[in-house]
Motif scaffolding. Structure first.
Motif, PDB file in Angstrom:
ATOM      1  N   GLY A  35      -0.655  -5.319  -2.030  1.00 47.09           N
ATOM      2  CA  GLY A  35      -1.999  -5.905  -2.134  1.00 47.09           C
ATOM      3  C   GLY A  35      -2.721  -6.047  -0.812  1.00 47.09           C
ATOM      4  N   LYS A  36      -2.146  -5.476   0.269  1.00 46.37           N
ATOM      5  CA  LYS A  36      -2.780  -5.565   1.585  1.00 46.37           C
ATOM      6  C   LYS A  36      -3.845  -4.494   1.745  1.00 46.37           C
ATOM      7  N   ASN A  37      -4.949  -4.846   2.431  1.00 48.46           N
ATOM      8  CA  ASN A  37      -5.985  -3.865   2.723  1.00 48.46           C
ATOM      9  C   ASN A  37      -5.493  -2.862   3.757  1.00 48.46           C
ATOM     10  N   ARG A  38      -5.756  -1.600   3.509  1.00 45.86           N
ATOM     11  CA  ARG A  38      -5.454  -0.531   4.458  1.00 45.86           C
ATOM     12  C   ARG A  38      -6.657   0.416   4.511  1.00 45.86           C
ATOM     13  N   PHE A  39      -6.596   1.350   5.442  1.00 48.60           N
ATOM     14  CA  PHE A  39      -7.661   2.332   5.634  1.00 48.60           C
ATOM     15  C   PHE A  39      -7.045   3.706   5.424  1.00 48.60           C
ATOM     16  N   LEU A  40      -7.590   4.498   4.509  1.00 45.82           N
ATOM     17  CA  LEU A  40      -7.011   5.811   4.190  1.00 45.82           C
ATOM     18  C   LEU A  40      -7.998   6.922   4.527  1.00 45.82           C
ATOM     19  N   LYS A  41      -7.512   7.922   5.249  1.00 42.10           N
ATOM     20  CA  LYS A  41      -8.324   9.100   5.563  1.00 42.10           C
ATOM     21  C   LYS A  41      -7.790  10.273   4.762  1.00 42.10           C
ATOM     22  N   LEU A  42      -8.646  10.851   3.943  1.00 40.60           N
ATOM     23  CA  LEU A  42      -8.276  11.973   3.086  1.00 40.60           C
ATOM     24  C   LEU A  42      -8.838  13.256   3.704  1.00 40.60           C
ATOM     25  N   ASN A  72      -4.299  -1.225  21.426  1.00 34.95           N
ATOM     26  CA  ASN A  72      -5.702  -0.782  21.519  1.00 34.95           C
ATOM     27  C   ASN A  72      -5.967   0.527  20.772  1.00 34.95           C
ATOM     28  N   ILE A  73      -5.050   0.883  19.853  1.00 33.90           N
ATOM     29  CA  ILE A  73      -5.229   2.082  19.024  1.00 33.90           C
ATOM     30  C   ILE A  73      -4.933   1.695  17.578  1.00 33.90           C
ATOM     31  N   VAL A  74      -5.755   2.194  16.664  1.00 37.96           N
ATOM     32  CA  VAL A  74      -5.551   1.895  15.244  1.00 37.96           C
ATOM     33  C   VAL A  74      -4.106   2.246  14.859  1.00 37.96           C
ATOM     34  N   LYS A  75      -3.443   1.348  14.120  1.00 34.76           N
ATOM     35  CA  LYS A  75      -2.013   1.522  13.856  1.00 34.76           C
ATOM     36  C   LYS A  75      -1.755   2.377  12.619  1.00 34.76           C
ATOM     37  N   GLY A  86      -6.580  21.166  -7.912  1.00 34.07           N
ATOM     38  CA  GLY A  86      -6.142  22.459  -7.387  1.00 34.07           C
ATOM     39  C   GLY A  86      -6.327  22.652  -5.896  1.00 34.07           C
ATOM     40  N   ARG A  87      -6.768  21.597  -5.201  1.00 33.25           N
ATOM     41  CA  ARG A  87      -6.974  21.702  -3.750  1.00 33.25           C
ATOM     42  C   ARG A  87      -5.970  20.814  -3.011  1.00 33.25           C
ATOM     43  N   LYS A  88      -5.500  21.315  -1.869  1.00 27.47           N
ATOM     44  CA  LYS A  88      -4.507  20.566  -1.096  1.00 27.47           C
ATOM     45  C   LYS A  88      -5.187  19.610  -0.122  1.00 27.47           C
ATOM     46  N   PHE A  89      -4.727  18.371  -0.137  1.00 21.36           N
ATOM     47  CA  PHE A  89      -5.237  17.351   0.780  1.00 21.36           C
ATOM     48  C   PHE A  89      -4.064  16.704   1.522  1.00 21.36           C
ATOM     49  N   ALA A  90      -4.318  16.322   2.771  1.00 20.06           N
ATOM     50  CA  ALA A  90      -3.386  15.465   3.512  1.00 20.06           C
ATOM     51  C   ALA A  90      -4.051  14.098   3.622  1.00 20.06           C
ATOM     52  N   TYR A  91      -3.247  13.058   3.687  1.00 17.84           N
ATOM     53  CA  TYR A  91      -3.860  11.739   3.901  1.00 17.84           C
ATOM     54  C   TYR A  91      -3.066  10.950   4.935  1.00 17.84           C
ATOM     55  N   ILE A  92      -3.795  10.091   5.653  1.00 17.54           N
ATOM     56  CA  ILE A  92      -3.192   9.201   6.645  1.00 17.54           C
ATOM     57  C   ILE A  92      -3.625   7.778   6.300  1.00 17.54           C
ATOM     58  N   VAL A  93      -2.684   6.851   6.374  1.00 21.25           N
ATOM     59  CA  VAL A  93      -2.992   5.446   6.105  1.00 21.25           C
ATOM     60  C   VAL A  93      -2.819   4.656   7.407  1.00 21.25           C
ATOM     61  N   PHE A  94      -3.854   3.885   7.730  1.00 18.82           N
ATOM     62  CA  PHE A  94      -3.838   3.050   8.938  1.00 18.82           C
ATOM     63  C   PHE A  94      -4.010   1.581   8.544  1.00 18.82           C
ATOM     64  N   ASP A  95      -3.728   0.701   9.496  1.00 13.88           N
ATOM     65  CA  ASP A  95      -4.075  -0.706   9.306  1.00 13.88           C
ATOM     66  C   ASP A  95      -5.575  -0.806   9.092  1.00 13.88           C
TER      67      ASP A  95
END
Length: 208
Positions: A35-42, A72-75, A86-95
């Motif tokens: 239930g914690k807020n995170r930031f996701l880049k797709l 000093n850098i997003v974690k 049908g399309r490939k995506f990568a995702y990264i999750v940050f604090d």
């Protein structure tokens, strides 16, 4: 048009709401399984420039993100791959950073005190020192007012560098540099010719 809708699942994350749409990536506020807020880049892999992959065909931004562990850098928290329509995506999750970009901070405040200016620039330089001192040094290549967040969650102003879409390993050389979409207002003169180095990041910090 965002790829993911509210309440949609991706990995262990639930989309809360879309934040920003870019040329090859979209960002979302999400909640993790606790239930914690995170930031996701797709990241849409088909829209990446060839220089945005490493020698093994991995998305460079994901591989660099895994090394990010500095105040000093997003974690970095997590990453993965998924197929959507049908399309490939990568995702990264940050604090999730509770705050605003330095650009928004300046627009809201109207002016920047010497104390705030010093705090922000010192934070950026400390973050860059970490990146440049890694076993394989990383050059951010896009230090701008938009890519430095001001985290106010602890009551103090803590600057955090975000967005590693243009970041490269120093060892990659200048052929692995796509400058399309970069702001000329922050770029070191040599970067306009496709040459990047530790010095070009420091120039951008000076422009900030």
């Amino acid at each position: 048009m965002f790829t993911l809708a509210k309440k949609q699942q991706i990995g262990n994350y639930t989309i809360t709401f879309p934040v920003k749409e870019g040329d090859y990536a979209e960002t979302y506020r999400v909640k993790d399984s606790a239930g914690k807020n995170r930031f996701l880049k797709l990241i849409n892999c088909a829209k990446l420039h060839r220089t945005q992959f490493d020698a093994d065909g991995n998305v460079l931004e994901v591989e660099i993100a895994k090394q990010l562990d500095h105040p000093n850098i997003v974690k970095y928290r997590d990453s993965g791959e998924t197929i959507i329509n049908g399309r490939k995506f990568a995702y990264i999750v940050f604090d999730y950073i509770s705050g605003e970009t330095t650009s928004q901070f300046l627009a809201r405040e109207g002016e920047c005190s010497v104390y705030d200016a010093k705090t922000i620039v010192l934070g950026v330089l400390n973050g860059l020192k970490f990146l440049h001192s890694l076993h394989e040094p990383v050059i951010h290549n896009e230090i701008t007012l938009q890519n430095v967040m001001v985290d106010v969650s602890s009551g103090a102003t803590i600057p955090k560098i975000i967005d590693f879409g243009y970041a490269r390993y120093l060892s990659q050389g200048s052929t692995a540099f796509n400058k399309n979409g970069l702001s000329p207002f922050y770029l070191a003169p040599e970067a306009l010719n496709g040459v990047f180095s530790v010095k070009s990041d420091i120039f951008s910090a000076g422009a900030v």
